[in-house]
Structure formats: structure tokens, C-alpha cells
Design an enzyme around this catalytic site. Structure first.
Site: not given
Length: 866
Positions: A22, A92, A101, A103, A330, A446, A553, A609, A755, A757-760, A822, A842
């Protein structure tokens, strides 16, 4: 000591980090020669200084802003605190990132009992003066003193009712003087204008940590270290009379993006009246009819500002006695559809280029084209909140079982499946449901993973619900009972549960959206694949621009009603021969499914997999299901109980799963390889171009890979000899254990791709169960123990370091390895940016996240070039 106070004539739009959005824009408009009421800005670093000093203003700050105040007085020709020639201020907030809105603001600051009389004399408008004073008392008491605004509203309503008045405009000067007396009984506001200013500055700084600002920053990933500036600006008054007023305007329509000037205006009203909805505003065209000269000045100003900023602008303005003033500009908030249209139109108009257009569109904007969305203006009766697991909006009758979901949906009624948690056996009900709501589970549970893959709206981890299946009721923490058959609406984008049928905006593509996606493909380096297990998922992914399947899967192919029994029979087999007979029947199913995937993904890679989940997940768990299983496979119930008990694990996510199944039961892997390669051979014979990539899951060392590789290679060469065929294929591994990442240099010679497997990998790095973490992660976030949910956005400091180590070490050992990701992070823009910077080849994500990933990958590439 750094300069803490800047006059509007001293800054520019490039000073957002220092002066806030602002303040920077007020300075820029002042330098453009626009009619901006003059003032000064107290910098954002001063805000952090304030908190570091224990919520105390720096020692010399008041002296600094008093010097600036003197200069503002000279510019405006009035004096702060002078009853004969009073100058009033608005105070302000203004953060570097727009937080509309969130603050606090105080208007008409500088009035007191004496000065209000001087203002009445100077303006010869007592009604205006006393109206301004009552507004100031209410606002100061609310923002600075913490007095509830409702007390003032009630007092005003009681006065109007007692005196036969309906609208505020019906009250004259005497009425407002009477109301001021009532307000003074509610709160004691300081009479010293300089004390008012100091307390107002403190209050604006404190509002940086207000609950609503905190929530907004969390929702929009805004850093708490930015702080807010304080803008002190000379007041102009829209409530001065019939030739005065206040308005808000947009240089383009924020709802649909059309290139038309759009706005609303209220005559004889202050700016807060427009925002608060006290009176119904008129369209901006009303100003053209009443004050055509002023309208033309406004129109010319908005055109100049849009061209100058090269973006759609949200403008606040006031007219005092026929004179136009601009108070703020803005970049305007806009819907997803408007964002895309405006970006594409501005490229066509020559205002911006394709790269800048891509940066103007957020992931949230893209969602509007992929899912029906709950209309934000229509939200009501929010009774529970959980994790926004799968975006979109869904309404339906509550059911508590998958079978019930199928039965009710078959009657043509929409259903919302409500479960404590879902299992693979619920898949038929999840497919039939419009939305899914679970009490337990996280963003990679899941329910979340499957729902995102199917494009079904879902909320997981709604821990404020207590579900009683037997009674057919879910009870919220506040005691609201949601019964079987009740209609509820889920907002999967916000994680909110509402009673009743809430209106939604429909999903559909547009020509502009397709143009934007084509630009994304042109300007990105990362390929984007999809996680898909069925031909339907694969077709949807390809339609949305996926460049192959990054994760199929195979276990999901066995959960159909006609297949689960065969799978269970195989698991319960008591000899290799019995198991082999079951595997022959499963081979037919897997071959058919793989052939269908190859046909859909003709010419594109399909990463398959091998079987990954613990075997017990396929088995029945209730006594009734075990009895039915015993009848089906012809084994005694006691034997079913014995085998089920034997396979049960204390910690199944770290148990008998992944490549460990291949080590103990190589015949399962042999069957899968025959299906994968046999289907590829058949697809080739039918004129398709399959590119199978076989992925070994959950490895910890190279000896596992060598052993499983031998099984795979023997199976492949056996099939190729048998069929007299030749096909292209790759063998790689899923990198989902810390040990695999830290030992990637030893794995490298044995694989062609890796690849992540970033969940596990996240689960094992943190020691957080991804299915149970929703119980405590909200508290971790609230207490700032973690900055974001690591299952939503990749933790770059620790998990990311494992990826960096794996890529660097394996590349040093062997060139030409392909790298991908993945896990569910493959659809998260911040994680995609990290993958781009790391040099992965990828990302792979749920089908409905593919367009988001395409744009995020392009944004990462564009930003890296800036």
C-alpha cells in the site's frame, strides 16, 4: 540507524518490501502526479523492531514521524491538533504482500471534543463533523482499546429505534452529538491527538499477529517475518455532502476478467460504508450521470494505472465536494477464470509477455477449471473443518459405508461417503460418491490419494468429528449431529464441512485456459506425468496433458469385487503350487489392465510399480468377512483366522511390503513381469507403441535390486523368446527410504531410473505416520514447530537434502539415469520448483493436478531465468 519514516514523495512501487504494498503504491501514485492525499509511511522493519523490543516503539520513532508530520501539514495547509484548522489522518496497515481486510485501520484520527467543534465551524457542516467523530470513537475503541464494535452498533440501533430513525443519513448533527455521548459511556478515547497517533501506530503493528492475519498468512504461505508498514495519510471525506462520496473500482471485471471498468459508489458516504455494506452502493455509472467531470477523471486514472502497473487494479477513491482523490491502488483479487482471461488478454494487448502471464496465475486459479467450486459468497453453517485433501465442492446425502454409497447412488441420488478412515475395500463406494469425508488420515492417506486420483472432492483428518457407524451419526465437537441421509456440502479446497446444499460454480475449460497451458508447455523444462492405475485415470491424465504415467500402483488393479477374492486366495495359499494356480488367474486380470493402459498411453512411458502394500491389507478384518472368505476359498474359518493373525503386523508401513514380497514370494513378481511384458508385446502387435518401465519399491540396498532384477530380467527374456518379439523397456527403483538415498551411489549401476516416492520418504525421515499425523500436525503448525505440512509441501531442508544427495552421488557414479518424483508432492507448486532446481527430469502427480503441475513447472523455469 536506518531511515524508518518515508514521505509519499520519497518512495516508489519498487519499495514493497520496505514500505509495504500500500505504501509503495501511494508513493508511486504521488510521483505520477495523481491526486493522492499526502502522508508518510513507517517501514516494515520498524514493525519487526517493535516486536523485538517487546511491543514497544523504537525510542526515536516518534521524533522521526513528527518531522514527517510537519512536512505533511505544510503540504496540506492544515495542522494536526489545531482546532481552528484541523488536519485529520487515516492510519492503515500495509504488508509487502496484499492481505485485504486482515489487519487494522483507524480513520478520522486527530478528533477530540474541542477539535470536532473547530471542524464543524471550518466546514460549516456540523452534521459531517459529528458523524466523523462518532466513527472515530467507535473505530479507535475497537482497534486500540479492544472494545467490541457490536456494543457501539447496538447503542446506535437503540438510539435510532427510540427516535424513529431507520437510516444513518436520517440523523442530523444533534442526533450525532447524542450518539457521541452514548459512545463515550462505552469507551474513554484519549483527547490528545498525538497520544491517539502513537497508540494507533502500535495497534496497527499489533494487528500483524491478529488471529485473522495469522490464518490468512497460513492459507497463503506468507512469511511472518515480513511485518507490516503503517501508512499515515491525510483524511479526505466522502461523507461531506451530496457532492461527495466514496467508491471501489476495478480496471477489469474481477469475476470474469472482461475488459470493462467495473465498480461501485456511494454518495455522501465514507469508504468504510462501501466495504461494510451499511448501504447498498450504486454502480459506477451513477457517478457518470451525477458528476461527469469527476467520473472522467476517475476513468482516465484507472486506465493510466492499469497501463503503468500492467495488471488489473483495485482502486479506492473518495470525492470531497466534487474533487477527486485516489486513496489506494493494488493488483486486484480475481477469480480463477478472470485471472486466466486477464493474463491472456494482456499478452494479446501487448502489456505483458507469455512468461509474465504464466506468473500471474496461481494453482488455486487453475482449480476453477478442473472442479466444481463452492461459491465463497454462499458459504454458511460451517460445522467442521479438516484437511483440504482433494479440491472442489460436493453436495450429497450422508452415508457411512461404501456399499450404502453404491446403493444410494444407484437410485440417482448424490452421496457423501463419511468414514473414520477408508481402506482399499471402500473403493467402489468412493467411486460412487460425490465427496469423501474422513475423521482420520492425512493429506497422503488412502482417502486423499485415491480421491485426488479420481478427481473426487475430499476432506480428511476431520478430527472434530466423532463417527458412530452403528447409530449412523457423525457428531461435531460442538454437538451438531449429522445423521444418515442428511445433506451436507464439502469444500475440499478449504477443508470445510457445511450443512445443506451450498451453491457451486461449475468446472469447464476455456480457450484462454488452453492457450495458457500451451504457453506453459513452451516455457517449462520438467516433464509432467500422472499417477494412474486404471484406463479411465490414464485417459483423463492424457486429456489433461500428461506425458506418460509416472506411477502405476499395480495393487489397485486387484481391489475390484471380481478380483479381491482371487487375491485373497493367493495370499491364503498354503503351498507354492496353490499360490501359483491363483497367480495364473490374477495374471489374466493384470495383463488385460496393462494392455488397456498401453493403448491409452500410446507412445508414452508407463512406469509400473511392482506390488507394494502389506499383504494383510487385502485380507478381511471382521468376523463376518472372514466367514464369507472361508466359504469362498473352501478353507475352515479357523484357518482363515490363523493366517490373518500371522500376517498382521504391529507396524505394517515398515513391515512385509515392497521388494520384500519379491524376496520371499518371487512367484508374485514373476507373474507381474509376465503381465507387464506380455501386454506390451500384444500392444505392439496391435500397432501401439508401449514403453514399460518396471519399478522396484522400497529398496534399502543394491543386493535387493540385484536379486529382484534377476527375477525381472529372466521373466522379460523368457516372454520375448516365447513370443519372438522385441520391445523397449527400463528397470529402475523407487527411492523412498533414507538408506536408499544415502546409498544411491551403490544403487546407480543397477538401475536406469530413480523415482522418489516422497510420501514414504517423508514418513520415514520424520518418523510421522502419514495416516495418523493429522492428529498432531495442526498443533505443530499452530505452535510454529514446523512451517508447513511435510506431506503437502516437500521439506526441502531434510527430505530435500536426501534427494540432493541421491541425485549427486548416483550421477557421479553413472551418467544417463533418469530422475523423477511420484509422491503427492509432484502436484505441489513449491515442491515442483524444488524438483526443477534439483534438475529432475519429471514430476508425476494425480491426473487432476497435471494442469497445475504444467503451469508450476513453467513458472519455476521462468523464475529461474529472471
Amino acid at each position: 540507524m536506518a531511515k524508518r519514516v518515508y514521505l509519499f514523495s520519497e518512495g516508489s512501487k519498487d519499495d514493497r518490501d520496505l514500505l509495504g504494498g500500500k505504501g509503495a503504491n501511494l508513493c508511486e501514485m504521488t510521483n505520477l502526479g495523481l491526486p493522492v492525499p499526502f502522508g508518510f509511511v513507517i517501514t516494515t522493519p520498524t514493525c519487526n523492531e517493535f516486536f523485538e523490543r517487546g511491543n514497544t516503539l523504537p525510542t526515536l520513532l516518534e521524533q522521526e514521524y513528527r518531522v514527517a508530520l510537519d512536512l505533511v501539514e505544510k503540504r496540506m495547509g492544515a495542522r494536526f491538533g489545531d482546532p481552528d484548522n484541523p488536519l485529520l489522518f487515516s492510519v492503515r496497515s500495509g504488508a509487502p504482500v496484499s492481505m485485504p481486510g486482515m489487519m487494522d485501520t483507524i480513520l478520522n484520527l486527530g478528533l477530540n471534543d474541542e477539535i470536532v467543534e473547530g471542524l464543524a465551524r471550518k466546514t460549516d457542516n456540523p452534521r459531517f463533523a459529528y458523524d466523523s467523530y462518532r466513527r472515530f470513537i467507535q473505530m479507535f475503541a475497537d482497534v486500540v482499546l479492544g472494545v467490541e464494535g457490536e456494543r457501539f452498533e447496538n447503542a446506535l440501533a437503540d438510539y435510532k429505534r427510540a427516535n424513529g430513525k431507520v437510516l444513518d443519513v436520517e440523523l442530523d448533527a444533534a442526533d450525532w452529538q447524542a450518539v457521541i455521548s452514548l459512545f463515550k459511556e462505552i469507551a474513554r478515547v484519549p483527547q490528545d491527538p498525538f497520544e491517539q497517533l502513537k497508540k494507533a501506530v502500535e495497534a496497527v503493528f499489533l494487528s500483524w499477529y491478529s488471529p485473522r492475519a495469522h490464518v490468512y498468512r497460513e492459507m497463503n504461505n506468507i512469511s511472518e517475518t515480513l511485518g507490516t508498514a503503517v501508512n499515515v495519510q491525510a483524511m479526505v471525506f466522502g461523507n461531506f455532502g451530496d457532492d461527495s462520496g466514496s467508491g471501489v473500482a476495478f480496471t477489469r471485471d474481477p469475476a470474469n476478467g472482461e475488459n470493462r471498468f467495473f465498480g461501485e459508489f456511494l454518495f455522501n458516504a465514507a469508504g468504510e460504508d462501501v466495504v461494510a455494506g451499511i448501504r447498498t452502493p450504486e454502480p459506477i455509472e451513477a457517478l457518470r450521470q451525477r458528476l461527469p467531470g469527476v467520473y472522467q477523471e476517475l476513468y482516465d486514472t484507472q486506465a493510466l494505472l492499469e497501463k503503468h502497473y500492467r495488471d488489473m487494479q483495485d482502486i479506492e477513491f473518495t470525492i470531497q465536494e466534487g474533487v477527486f482523490y485516489i486513496l489506494q491502488t493494488r493488483s486486484g483479487k480475481r477469480t480463477g477464470r478472470a485471472a486466466v482471461k486477464i493474463a491472456v488478454d494482456m499478452v494479446n494487448e501487448g502489456l505483458i509477455d507469455e512468461k509474465e502471464a504464466l506468473l500471474r496465475v496461481s494453482p488455486e486459479h487453475v482449480e476453477a477449471f478442473l472442479h466444481p467450486m463452492v461459491d465463497p459468497a454462499a458459504k454458511t453453517d460451517i460445522v467442521a473443518t479438516g484437511l483440504p485433501a482433494s479440491p472442489g465442492g460436493a453436495t450429497g446425502e450422508v452415508v457411512f459405508s461404501a456399499d450404502e454409497a453404491v446403493a444410494v447412488a444407484a437410485e440417482g441420488r448424490n452421496v457423501v461417503l463419511v468414514r473414520r478412515e477408508t481402506t482399499p475395500e471402500d473403493i467402489h463406494g468412493m467411486k460412487a460418491a460425490e465427496g469423501i469425508l474422513t475423521e482420520l488420515g492425512g493429506m497422503t492417506s488412502h482417502a486423499a490419494v485415491v480421491a485426488r486420483g479420481m478427481g473426487v472432492c475430499a476432506i480428511t483428518g476431520c478430527s472434530s468429528l466423532t463417527i458412530d457407524y452403528q447409530a449412523g451419526v457423525a457428531t461435531t465437537a460442538e454437538g451438531v449431529a449429522i445423521k444418515r441421509g442428511d445433506v451436507i456440502t464439502l469444500d475440499g479446497t478449504a477443508g470445510e464441512v457445511m450443512l445443506g446444499d451450498i451453491p457451486k460454480t461449475e468446472a469447464s475449460s476455456s480457450d484462454d485456459f488452453q492457450v495458457l497451458l500451451s504457453w506453459a508447455d513452451k516455457h517449462r523444462r520438467l516433464n509432467v506425468r500422472a499417477n494412474a492405475d486404471t484406463p479411465e485415470d490414464a485417459q483423463r491424465a492424457r486429456d489433461l496433458g500428461a506425458e506418460g504415467i509416472g506411477l502405476c500402483r499395480t495393487e489397485h488393479m486387484f481391489f475390484g469385487a471380481d478380483r479381491i477374492l482371487q487375491m485373497r486366495a493367493m495370499i491364503l495359499a498354503e503351498s507354492k503350487e496353490e499360490r501359483q494356480a491363483c497367480l495364473e488367474r490374477l495374471l489374466e486380470f493384470q495383463h488385460t489392465d496393462m494392455l488397456a493402459l498401453y493403448k491409452v498411453m500410446d507412445g508414452l512411458p508407463v512406469t509400473v510399480r511392482l506390488l507394494d502394500p502389506p499383504l494383510h491389507e487385502f485380507l478381511p478384518h471382521t468376523e463376518a468377512d472372514m466367514a464369507a472368505m472361508a466359504d469362498s476359498v473352501g478353507k475352515p474359518l479357523d484357518k482363515i483366522r490363523e493366517i490373518t493373525s500371522h500376517l498382521a503386523e504391529i507396524n505394517p508401513m515398515l513391515g512385509f511390503r515392497g521388494c520384500r514380497l519379491s524376496v520371499v514370494y518371487p512367484e508374485i513378481t514373476e507373474m507381474q513381469v509376465r503381465a507387464i511384458i506380455g501386454a506390451a508385446i500384444e500392444a505392439t502387435e496391435q500397432g501401439y507403441r508401449p514403453f514399460p518401465e518396471i519399478m522396484i519399491p522400497l529398496v534399502v540396498n543394491v543386493r535387493e535390486i540385484r536379486l529382484v532384477n534377476e527375477i525381472i530380467e529372466q521373466g522379460i527374456h523368457g516372454m520375448l523368446r516365447e513370443k519372438g518379439a522385441s520391445i523397449s523397456y527400463k528397470i529402475g527403483t523407487m527411492m523412498e527410504t533414507p538408506r536408499a538415498c544415502l546409498g544411491a551411489d551403490r544403487l546407480a549401476p543397477a538401475v536406469e531410473f530413480m523415482s522418489f516416492g516422497t510420501n514414504d520418504l517423508t514418513q520415514m525421515t520424520y518418523g510421522f505416520s502419514r495416516d495418523d499425523a493429522a492428529k498432531f500436525i495442526p498443533s505443530y503448525l499452530d505452535k510454529k514447530i514446523i512451517e508447513s505440512d511435510p506431506f503437502v509441501s516437500l521439506d526441502q531442508r531434510a527430505v530435500g537434502r536426501l534427494l540432493e544427495t541421491a541425485v549427486a552421488d548416483s550421477t557421479a557414479r553413472k551418467k544417463g539415469i533418469k530422475y523423477g518424483i511420484c509422491g503427492e508432492h509432484g502436484g505441489d507448486p513449491r515442491s515442483i520448483r524444488f524438483c526443477h532446481e534439483l534438475g529432475l527430469d519429471y514430476v508425476s502427480c494425480s491426473p487432476y493436478r497435471v494442469p497445475v503441475a504444467r503451469i508450476a513447472a513453467a513458472q519455476a523455469n521462468v523464475e529461474s531465468q529472471n
